[in-house]
Design an enzyme around this catalytic site. Sequence first.
Site, PDB file in Angstrom:
ATOM      1  N   PRO A  10       0.790  -1.231   0.000  1.00 24.92           N
ATOM      2  CA  PRO A  10       0.000   0.000   0.000  1.00 24.92           C
ATOM      3  C   PRO A  10       0.825   1.285   0.000  1.00 24.92           C
ATOM      4  O   PRO A  10       1.826   1.393   0.706  1.00 24.92           O
ATOM      5  CB  PRO A  10      -0.826  -0.106   1.288  1.00 24.92           C
ATOM      6  CG  PRO A  10      -0.134  -1.112   2.120  1.00 24.92           C
ATOM      7  CD  PRO A  10       0.518  -2.074   1.157  1.00 24.92           C
ATOM      8  N   ASN A  11       0.342   2.210  -0.802  1.00 32.16           N
ATOM      9  CA  ASN A  11       0.843   3.583  -0.901  1.00 32.16           C
ATOM     10  C   ASN A  11       2.171   3.715  -1.629  1.00 32.16           C
ATOM     11  O   ASN A  11       2.625   4.840  -1.869  1.00 32.16           O
ATOM     12  CB  ASN A  11       0.927   4.244   0.484  1.00 32.16           C
ATOM     13  CG  ASN A  11      -0.423   4.346   1.147  1.00 32.16           C
ATOM     14  OD1 ASN A  11      -1.375   4.836   0.534  1.00 32.16           O
ATOM     15  ND2 ASN A  11      -0.547   3.867   2.376  1.00 32.16           N
ATOM     16  N   ARG A  18       5.785  12.516  -2.267  1.00 36.96           N
ATOM     17  CA  ARG A  18       5.800  13.118  -0.927  1.00 36.96           C
ATOM     18  C   ARG A  18       6.898  12.468  -0.099  1.00 36.96           C
ATOM     19  O   ARG A  18       7.446  11.437  -0.488  1.00 36.96           O
ATOM     20  CB  ARG A  18       4.447  12.888  -0.232  1.00 36.96           C
ATOM     21  CG  ARG A  18       3.354  13.820  -0.716  1.00 36.96           C
ATOM     22  CD  ARG A  18       2.002  13.479  -0.105  1.00 36.96           C
ATOM     23  NE  ARG A  18       2.129  13.120   1.294  1.00 36.96           N
ATOM     24  CZ  ARG A  18       1.460  12.115   1.869  1.00 36.96           C
ATOM     25  NH1 ARG A  18       0.641  11.367   1.173  1.00 36.96           N
ATOM     26  NH2 ARG A  18       1.605  11.853   3.154  1.00 36.96           N
ATOM     27  N   TYR A  23      11.812   8.722   1.650  1.00 35.21           N
ATOM     28  CA  TYR A  23      11.746   7.723   0.579  1.00 35.21           C
ATOM     29  C   TYR A  23      12.485   8.133  -0.699  1.00 35.21           C
ATOM     30  O   TYR A  23      12.516   7.355  -1.654  1.00 35.21           O
ATOM     31  CB  TYR A  23      10.282   7.418   0.251  1.00 35.21           C
ATOM     32  CG  TYR A  23       9.499   6.877   1.430  1.00 35.21           C
ATOM     33  CD1 TYR A  23       9.841   5.644   1.998  1.00 35.21           C
ATOM     34  CD2 TYR A  23       8.436   7.586   1.987  1.00 35.21           C
ATOM     35  CE1 TYR A  23       9.141   5.147   3.086  1.00 35.21           C
ATOM     36  CE2 TYR A  23       7.728   7.088   3.075  1.00 35.21           C
ATOM     37  CZ  TYR A  23       8.085   5.872   3.620  1.00 35.21           C
ATOM     38  OH  TYR A  23       7.398   5.362   4.693  1.00 35.21           O
ATOM     39  N   ASN A  79       8.127  -5.533  -0.679  1.00 34.61           N
ATOM     40  CA  ASN A  79       7.982  -4.362   0.189  1.00 34.61           C
ATOM     41  C   ASN A  79       6.492  -4.286   0.517  1.00 34.61           C
ATOM     42  O   ASN A  79       5.693  -3.772  -0.276  1.00 34.61           O
ATOM     43  CB  ASN A  79       8.450  -3.082  -0.493  1.00 34.61           C
ATOM     44  CG  ASN A  79       8.425  -1.902   0.469  1.00 34.61           C
ATOM     45  OD1 ASN A  79       7.832  -1.992   1.558  1.00 34.61           O
ATOM     46  ND2 ASN A  79       9.034  -0.781   0.091  1.00 34.61           N
ATOM     47  N   ALA A  82       3.010  -0.650   4.864  1.00 33.24           N
ATOM     48  CA  ALA A  82       2.496  -0.649   6.240  1.00 33.24           C
ATOM     49  C   ALA A  82       1.928  -2.000   6.661  1.00 33.24           C
ATOM     50  O   ALA A  82       1.861  -2.293   7.863  1.00 33.24           O
ATOM     51  CB  ALA A  82       1.439   0.440   6.395  1.00 33.24           C
ATOM     52  N   HIS A  85       3.691  -4.255   9.256  1.00 35.27           N
ATOM     53  CA  HIS A  85       3.558  -4.089  10.705  1.00 35.27           C
ATOM     54  C   HIS A  85       2.194  -4.542  11.246  1.00 35.27           C
ATOM     55  O   HIS A  85       1.958  -4.460  12.444  1.00 35.27           O
ATOM     56  CB  HIS A  85       3.789  -2.613  11.073  1.00 35.27           C
ATOM     57  CG  HIS A  85       4.918  -1.993  10.308  1.00 35.27           C
ATOM     58  ND1 HIS A  85       6.216  -2.430  10.437  1.00 35.27           N
ATOM     59  CD2 HIS A  85       4.961  -0.993   9.381  1.00 35.27           C
ATOM     60  CE1 HIS A  85       6.998  -1.725   9.637  1.00 35.27           C
ATOM     61  NE2 HIS A  85       6.259  -0.848   8.977  1.00 35.27           N
ATOM     62  N   GLU A 103      12.340  -9.646   2.404  1.00 36.22           N
ATOM     63  CA  GLU A 103      11.615  -8.463   2.894  1.00 36.22           C
ATOM     64  C   GLU A 103      12.473  -7.224   2.637  1.00 36.22           C
ATOM     65  O   GLU A 103      13.660  -7.206   2.963  1.00 36.22           O
ATOM     66  CB  GLU A 103      11.351  -8.613   4.401  1.00 36.22           C
ATOM     67  CG  GLU A 103      10.678  -7.394   5.016  1.00 36.22           C
ATOM     68  CD  GLU A 103      10.452  -7.543   6.521  1.00 36.22           C
ATOM     69  OE1 GLU A 103      10.679  -8.653   7.072  1.00 36.22           O
ATOM     70  OE2 GLU A 103      10.060  -6.545   7.143  1.00 36.22           O
ATOM     71  N   HIS A 105      12.676  -2.852   2.712  1.00 38.55           N
ATOM     72  CA  HIS A 105      12.164  -1.522   3.058  1.00 38.55           C
ATOM     73  C   HIS A 105      13.124  -0.463   2.547  1.00 38.55           C
ATOM     74  O   HIS A 105      14.341  -0.608   2.709  1.00 38.55           O
ATOM     75  CB  HIS A 105      11.978  -1.380   4.577  1.00 38.55           C
ATOM     76  CG  HIS A 105      11.032  -2.388   5.113  1.00 38.55           C
ATOM     77  ND1 HIS A 105       9.671  -2.293   4.895  1.00 38.55           N
ATOM     78  CD2 HIS A 105      11.226  -3.533   5.784  1.00 38.55           C
ATOM     79  CE1 HIS A 105       9.083  -3.349   5.425  1.00 38.55           C
ATOM     80  NE2 HIS A 105      10.004  -4.118   5.970  1.00 38.55           N
ATOM     81  N   ARG A 112      12.958   4.545  12.904  1.00 40.89           N
ATOM     82  CA  ARG A 112      11.737   5.366  12.807  1.00 40.89           C
ATOM     83  C   ARG A 112      10.818   5.100  14.010  1.00 40.89           C
ATOM     84  O   ARG A 112      11.276   4.683  15.053  1.00 40.89           O
ATOM     85  CB  ARG A 112      11.066   5.092  11.451  1.00 40.89           C
ATOM     86  CG  ARG A 112      11.986   5.447  10.276  1.00 40.89           C
ATOM     87  CD  ARG A 112      11.330   5.214   8.946  1.00 40.89           C
ATOM     88  NE  ARG A 112      10.156   6.084   8.778  1.00 40.89           N
ATOM     89  CZ  ARG A 112       9.241   5.921   7.820  1.00 40.89           C
ATOM     90  NH1 ARG A 112       9.365   4.907   6.958  1.00 40.89           N
ATOM     91  NH2 ARG A 112       8.221   6.739   7.720  1.00 40.89           N
ATOM     92  N   ARG A 116       6.882   0.884  13.701  1.00 40.65           N
ATOM     93  CA  ARG A 116       7.480   0.295  12.489  1.00 40.65           C
ATOM     94  C   ARG A 116       8.572  -0.731  12.820  1.00 40.65           C
ATOM     95  O   ARG A 116       9.203  -1.298  11.927  1.00 40.65           O
ATOM     96  CB  ARG A 116       8.088   1.392  11.598  1.00 40.65           C
ATOM     97  CG  ARG A 116       7.070   2.338  11.031  1.00 40.65           C
ATOM     98  CD  ARG A 116       7.697   3.336  10.065  1.00 40.65           C
ATOM     99  NE  ARG A 116       6.901   4.531   9.956  1.00 40.65           N
ATOM    100  CZ  ARG A 116       5.838   4.671   9.150  1.00 40.65           C
ATOM    101  NH1 ARG A 116       5.469   3.687   8.362  1.00 40.65           N
ATOM    102  NH2 ARG A 116       5.155   5.806   9.130  1.00 40.65           N
TER     103      ARG A 116
HETATM  104  O1  CA2 Z   1      10.513   1.977   4.054  1.00 35.54           O
HETATM  105  C1  CA2 Z   1       9.674   1.319   3.434  1.00 35.54           C
HETATM  106  O2  CA2 Z   1       9.870   0.864   2.318  1.00 35.54           O
HETATM  107  C2  CA2 Z   1       8.280   1.077   4.052  1.00 35.54           C
HETATM  108  O3  CA2 Z   1       7.913  -0.268   3.757  1.00 35.54           O
HETATM  109  C3  CA2 Z   1       7.351   2.062   3.361  1.00 35.54           C
HETATM  110  C4  CA2 Z   1       5.937   2.067   3.945  1.00 35.54           C
HETATM  111  C5  CA2 Z   1       5.970   2.196   5.484  1.00 35.54           C
HETATM  112  O4  CA2 Z   1       4.671   2.066   6.000  1.00 35.54           O
HETATM  113  C6  CA2 Z   1       6.882   1.150   6.109  1.00 35.54           C
HETATM  114  O5  CA2 Z   1       6.904   1.358   7.501  1.00 35.54           O
HETATM  115  C7  CA2 Z   1       8.283   1.254   5.558  1.00 35.54           C
HETATM  116  C8  CA2 Z   1       5.133   3.267   3.406  1.00 35.54           C
HETATM  117  C9  CA2 Z   1       5.039   3.324   1.928  1.00 35.54           C
HETATM  118  C10 CA2 Z   1       4.360   4.588   1.539  1.00 35.54           C
HETATM  119  O6  CA2 Z   1       5.218   5.333   0.715  1.00 35.54           O
HETATM  120  C11 CA2 Z   1       4.943   6.638   0.443  1.00 35.54           C
HETATM  121  C12 CA2 Z   1       5.843   7.290  -0.348  1.00 35.54           C
HETATM  122  C13 CA2 Z   1       5.641   8.603  -0.653  1.00 35.54           C
HETATM  123  C14 CA2 Z   1       4.528   9.270  -0.195  1.00 35.54           C
HETATM  124  C15 CA2 Z   1       3.626   8.614   0.605  1.00 35.54           C
HETATM  125  C16 CA2 Z   1       3.826   7.284   0.908  1.00 35.54           C
END
Ligand code: CA2
Length: 150
Positions: A10-11, A18, A23, A79, A82, A85, A103, A105, A112, A116
Amino acid sequence: MKTLLVLNGPNLNLLGTREPQVYGTQTLADVESLCLKACAAHGLKLDFRQSNHEGELVEYLHEAGRAQSAGTLLGVVLNAGAYTHTSVALHDAIKGAGVTVIELHISNVHAREPFRHHSYISPVARAVMAGFGVQGYALAIDGLVAMAAA
Ligand code: CA2
């Protein structure tokens, strides 16, 4: 020619739009390009997917398990976003499908927020990679290939 599946949760479709300090600035399409390059260097075909839906990710992992059993898939770089978790369903899917999962990330999740720090994926993953930015995808592909060859 075997396939390697890179599966994004997701996302991750929002990558590059953003939170660049967390990221980076590269988009998911850029990540697909770098994965394509890494797979090509190993003579592998890339299957690159993203879903915002837990059940769909479960289905993809089941499909991956069948493909790995049939000898057409090397494994999965996952990947789970979220869902890492929160998702017992993804944990059970990986275990049930018997599929090899790395896995991954982008960020160092352990540096963080405390929520997480726990992963439902880690206990059923062959290896875990975090904090290398999007370049981690290429490193994870190299690692999966090295493990499969060993
Ligand atoms: O660090 C990672 O790759 C994560 O898997 C990314 C997830 C986060 O929930 C994990 O804790 C760590 C979030 C992905 C969302 O990515 C976005 C990127 C740009 C803007 C909004 C969300």
